[in-house]
Design a protein around this motif. Structure first.
Motif, PDB file in Angstrom:
ATOM      1  N   ASP A  85       1.216 -30.734  -2.215  1.00 51.60           N
ATOM      2  CA  ASP A  85       0.614 -29.121  -1.236  1.00 51.60           C
ATOM      3  C   ASP A  85       1.641 -28.394  -1.297  1.00 51.60           C
ATOM      4  N   TRP A  86       2.814 -28.624  -1.920  1.00 52.82           N
ATOM      5  CA  TRP A  86       3.817 -27.407  -2.541  1.00 52.82           C
ATOM      6  C   TRP A  86       3.729 -26.029  -2.249  1.00 52.82           C
ATOM      7  N   LEU A  87       2.479 -25.977  -3.400  1.00 54.97           N
ATOM      8  CA  LEU A  87       2.327 -24.832  -4.077  1.00 54.97           C
ATOM      9  C   LEU A  87       1.166 -24.189  -2.729  1.00 54.97           C
ATOM     10  N   LEU A 116       4.603 -27.457 -10.962  1.00 58.77           N
ATOM     11  CA  LEU A 116       5.657 -26.919 -11.066  1.00 58.77           C
ATOM     12  C   LEU A 116       6.742 -27.157 -12.404  1.00 58.77           C
ATOM     13  N   ILE A 117       8.324 -26.803 -12.270  1.00 57.08           N
ATOM     14  CA  ILE A 117       9.318 -27.105 -12.951  1.00 57.08           C
ATOM     15  C   ILE A 117      10.916 -27.205 -12.342  1.00 57.08           C
ATOM     16  N   LYS A 118      11.152 -27.999 -12.203  1.00 58.20           N
ATOM     17  CA  LYS A 118      12.767 -28.598 -11.602  1.00 58.20           C
ATOM     18  C   LYS A 118      13.486 -29.533 -12.457  1.00 58.20           C
ATOM     19  N   ARG A 186      14.787 -30.953  -0.985  1.00 59.94           N
ATOM     20  CA  ARG A 186      14.696 -30.707   0.081  1.00 59.94           C
ATOM     21  C   ARG A 186      14.030 -29.836   1.451  1.00 59.94           C
ATOM     22  N   TYR A 187      12.984 -29.114   1.014  1.00 54.58           N
ATOM     23  CA  TYR A 187      12.437 -28.857   2.027  1.00 54.58           C
ATOM     24  C   TYR A 187      11.068 -29.095   2.005  1.00 54.58           C
ATOM     25  N   HIS A 188      11.201 -30.232   1.471  1.00 58.42           N
ATOM     26  CA  HIS A 188       9.581 -31.075   1.396  1.00 58.42           C
ATOM     27  C   HIS A 188       9.901 -32.339   2.122  1.00 58.42           C
ATOM     28  N   GLN A 189      10.713 -32.321   3.022  1.00 60.59           N
ATOM     29  CA  GLN A 189      10.969 -33.788   3.583  1.00 60.59           C
ATOM     30  C   GLN A 189       9.757 -34.507   4.745  1.00 60.59           C
ATOM     31  N   GLU A 194       7.871 -37.101   1.577  1.00 60.77           N
ATOM     32  CA  GLU A 194       9.308 -37.585   1.609  1.00 60.77           C
ATOM     33  C   GLU A 194      10.301 -36.132   0.915  1.00 60.77           C
ATOM     34  N   GLY A 195       9.689 -35.217   0.385  1.00 58.78           N
ATOM     35  CA  GLY A 195       9.825 -34.584  -1.115  1.00 58.78           C
ATOM     36  C   GLY A 195      10.177 -35.375  -2.329  1.00 58.78           C
ATOM     37  N   MET A 196      10.076 -36.324  -2.716  1.00 57.47           N
ATOM     38  CA  MET A 196       9.790 -36.793  -3.994  1.00 57.47           C
ATOM     39  C   MET A 196       8.689 -36.829  -4.534  1.00 57.47           C
TER      40      MET A 196
END
Length: 266
Positions: A85-87, A116-118, A186-189, A194-196
């Protein structure tokens, strides 16, 4: 023999407009197969990957390689499903029915609002760390990142920007190229992963900017990742050139149409 000859003459004299619906159907089926197994188009909705990718760019994503068991490597630009749920707080325009249908077939870029794209910075077994303004270090080796947005620092001197993590097997650590404008690993740890990003959530690797034409280019792995010492299971990848897949749909469709027309003439 007369009946067979009559059928052959009927096929030979059949006007093109009668065959047109069948040709369109073949093209749509071919596009769907390509989108499902080979390539899929995605539209870039934000500036988190500048200057590598601009808002509105269309990229083609390789979906074939993962079918053969290949996993993302350091330095690759990947598209992945939202892992946790990053978005949630990001407003998304709801696509209309036509956009959904064309996106499903693959004629238009995907309208999926949970992708997402990173850029992959660390893979399973890697230790990734940032302190102060940087540089980013992978397994103790500092990265030289010319793709980072001009004026940005590789790391951010804030709570999320200072970290040292070890990436579990089957997971990825991803970051945007616009470091000070990217809500990435970095901002979803503190979330459930845990951001992974789980490897299973990866749609594929972005291999080419296909649109607008003036920005056409491939997306190779930067040379700096050659120097990032890897684990035994994940050695540092070699730099590679990416073939242009942009014309694959047309290249595949034309022979089918030509073959059918030749059979009709015979």
């Amino acid at each position: 023999m007369r009946r067979a000859g009559a059928r052959a003459r009927t096929r030979k004299n059949r006007p093109f407009w009668v065959e047109l619906p069948l040709l369109i159907g073949m093209a749509l089926v071919l596009a769907l197969l390509i989108k499902t197994f080979l390539l899929q188009a995605f539209s870039i909705p934000s500036n988190s990957m500048q200057d590598t990718l601009q808002t509105g760019d269309r990229v083609l994503v390789d979906k074939l390689t993962p079918w053969f068991g290949a996993e993302p490597e350091r330095g690759e630009v990947i598209v992945f499903h939202d892992p946790a749920d990053w978005l949630d707080d990001v407003p998304v325009d709801e696509p209309n029915t036509v956009q959904k249908v064309l996106g499903f077939i693959g004629v238009m870029p995907s309208a999926e609002d949970k992708d997402l794209i990173k850029r992959v910075i660390g893979v399973g077994g890697d230790t990734v760390e940032c302190a102060g303004d940087g540089p980013v270090k992978v397994n103790g080796t500092a990265l030289d990142e010319p793709y980072v947005f001009p004026g940005n620092t590789p790391c951010s001197d804030d709570e999320g920007g200072r970290f040292k993590v070890t990436v579990p097997e089957g997971k990825l650590w991803v970051m945007g190229d616009h470091r000070q404008a990217s809500e990435d690993s970095r901002y979803h740890q503190d979330d459930s992963t845990e951001g992974m990003v789980p490897v299973d959530e990866v749609v594929g690797r972005a291999v080419v900017i296909a649109w607008p034409l003036g920005r056409w280019s491939t997306l190779p792995v930067p040379d700096t990742f050659d120097n990032a010492q890897g684990s035994a299971d994940h050695p540092a990848p070699a730099a590679e050139a990416v073939l242009d897949p942009g014309g694959i749909t047309l290249a595949a469709a034309v022979p089918l149409v030509v073959l059918r027309r030749r059979r009709a003439r015979r």
